[in-house]
Design an enzyme around this catalytic site. Structure first.
Site, PDB file in Angstrom:
ATOM      1  N   ALA A  30      -5.865 -12.167  -3.258  1.00 56.20           N
ATOM      2  CA  ALA A  30      -7.305 -11.696  -3.261  1.00 56.20           C
ATOM      3  C   ALA A  30      -7.080 -10.007  -2.693  1.00 56.20           C
ATOM      4  CB  ALA A  30      -7.960 -12.175  -1.984  1.00 56.20           C
ATOM      5  N   LEU A  31      -6.453  -9.473  -3.835  1.00 54.47           N
ATOM      6  CA  LEU A  31      -6.186  -8.071  -3.514  1.00 54.47           C
ATOM      7  C   LEU A  31      -7.225  -7.081  -3.742  1.00 54.47           C
ATOM      8  CD1 LEU A  31      -2.642  -7.562  -5.961  1.00 54.47           C
ATOM      9  CD2 LEU A  31      -3.101  -8.468  -3.644  1.00 54.47           C
ATOM     10  N   HIS A  32      -7.271  -6.138  -2.878  1.00 58.81           N
ATOM     11  CA  HIS A  32      -8.165  -5.079  -2.974  1.00 58.81           C
ATOM     12  C   HIS A  32      -7.558  -3.757  -2.904  1.00 58.81           C
ATOM     13  CE1 HIS A  32      -7.130  -4.743   1.452  1.00 58.81           C
ATOM     14  NE2 HIS A  32      -7.374  -6.276   1.418  1.00 58.81           N
ATOM     15  N   GLY A  34      -6.982  -1.755  -0.714  1.00 62.82           N
ATOM     16  CA  GLY A  34      -5.884  -1.500   0.583  1.00 62.82           C
ATOM     17  C   GLY A  34      -4.779  -2.162  -0.197  1.00 62.82           C
ATOM     18  N   HIS A  35      -4.711  -3.187  -0.826  1.00 57.57           N
ATOM     19  CA  HIS A  35      -3.279  -3.571  -1.331  1.00 57.57           C
ATOM     20  C   HIS A  35      -2.634  -2.768  -2.800  1.00 57.57           C
ATOM     21  CE1 HIS A  35      -4.925  -7.508   0.051  1.00 57.57           C
ATOM     22  NE2 HIS A  35      -4.035  -7.676   0.528  1.00 57.57           N
ATOM     23  N   GLY A 145       0.256  -2.336   5.491  1.00 59.97           N
ATOM     24  CA  GLY A 145      -0.912  -1.475   6.064  1.00 59.97           C
ATOM     25  C   GLY A 145      -0.989  -1.549   7.546  1.00 59.97           C
ATOM     26  N   GLU A 146      -1.569  -0.442   7.851  1.00 56.91           N
ATOM     27  CA  GLU A 146      -1.723  -0.036   9.273  1.00 56.91           C
ATOM     28  C   GLU A 146      -3.035  -0.864   9.961  1.00 56.91           C
ATOM     29  OE1 GLU A 146       0.662   4.169  10.169  1.00 56.91           O
ATOM     30  OE2 GLU A 146      -1.647   4.104  10.144  1.00 56.91           O
ATOM     31  N   VAL A 174      -6.956   1.690   4.623  1.00 55.55           N
ATOM     32  CA  VAL A 174      -8.028   1.922   3.350  1.00 55.55           C
ATOM     33  C   VAL A 174      -9.429   1.410   3.741  1.00 55.55           C
ATOM     34  CG1 VAL A 174      -8.593   1.978   0.954  1.00 55.55           C
ATOM     35  CG2 VAL A 174      -6.273   2.207   1.657  1.00 55.55           C
ATOM     36  N   ARG A 185     -11.242 -10.532   3.897  1.00 49.46           N
ATOM     37  CA  ARG A 185     -12.212 -11.544   4.486  1.00 49.46           C
ATOM     38  C   ARG A 185     -13.869 -10.636   4.483  1.00 49.46           C
ATOM     39  NH1 ARG A 185     -10.109 -14.839   8.749  1.00 49.46           N
ATOM     40  NH2 ARG A 185      -7.839 -14.506   8.417  1.00 49.46           N
TER      41      ARG A 185
END
Ligand code: PAF
Length: 266
Positions: A30-32, A34-35, A145-146, A174, A185
């Protein structure tokens, strides 16, 4: 690009990579954006970038949450390739857990609080699968990711504790234009809840104390699981519209006490 499902095929390919530096971005799909930021950074810093897409059942606390998790492999492969990934590894549950999860990695301090306290066993599942994926991919660098700050700290700690030859690279969260941290989500939020969700980072960053942040979040309609200060960050988990969201922000520089002291208002 075709995702690699078969681990024997993957191992043959990995053995053939020679001296190439390998960057790794583990994901549950479910890449967005951020990824994609992690993939772009890996592609810029390594000869080759590997992305894993594996919905890791052992880190879910409810079978309903696991069943509802979006599965979009074909689109993930397309997006990963466009962002600079060279390979997508998408193994089956049976291949990753030949032991049926009899063996697992447990950390007993950081994993017991905040996310760990609210999601028992979650970090065992995360650390176990990340170790397995590191063993398969043998990356030089791995990108996290943080937004999942506790996860990042635990992976970094596991690498140090188990003497793993990989550099764990933290990457900034991001955010959408209104400040909401990107998350797989977010697509489950209704339009009204999506608008309200942007109050989470605003309140987390704007309130003078974690206690005040909790109160403001409750007043804004969130169900608050925790607001806490730890590891130089203010962190929160909330539920809105039945969707659980987490976020964290760095504490202002100079608040040294919070680097070590953990305050929590559950
Ligand atoms: O952050 C995630 O998406 C997952 O926890 C990870 C690191 C891919 C392990 O399943």
């Amino acid at each position: 690009m075709t995702p690699i499902v078969d681990l024997a095929e993957w191992r043959r390919l990995r053995d053939g990579l020679g001296d190439a530096t390998v960057g790794f971005v583990p994901t549950m799909g479910a890449l967005h954006d951020g990824h994609l930021a992690l993939i772009r950074r890996s592609a810029a810093e390594n000869d080759l970038t590997v992305v894993s897409v594996f919905v890791n059942a052992t880190q879910f606390n409810s079978s309903a949450d696991l069943a509802a998790y979006p599965r979009t492999l074909a689109e993930d492969v397309r997006l990963a390739a466009a962002a600079g990934a060279d390979h997508v590894l998408a193994p089956s549950h049976a291949a990753v857990y030949p032991d049926g999860y009899r063996f697992r990695v447990t950390e007993r301090e950081i994993a017991a609080v905040l996310e760990g306290a609210h999601r028992p066993g979650h970090f065992d599942g995360v650390l176990t699968v990340v170790l397995k994926l590191f063993n398969l991919v043998r990356p030089h660098r791995a990108y996290f990711g943080e937004k999942d700050y506790q996860q990042y700290l635990l992976v970094r700690g596991m690498v140090e504790a188990l003497l793993l030859p990989v550099a764990v690279v933290p990457c900034p969260t991001v955010r959408d234009a209104d400040g909401l941290a990107l998350s797989s989500r977010n697509v489950r939020l209704s339009q009204a809840a999506r608008a309200q969700a942007a109050l989470l980072p605003a309140i987390l960053g704007g309130a003078p104390s974690p206690e005040e942040a909790r109160q403001r979040l409750v007043e804004a309609g969130f169900e608050v699981e925790y607001v806490a200060e730890a590891w130089g960050r203010r962190l929160a988990a909330v539920v809105i519209d039945g969707v659980r969201l987490i976020d964290n922000l760095p504490l202002p520089a100079g608040d040294e006490a919070q680097m070590t002291r953990r305050t929590e208002c559950d």
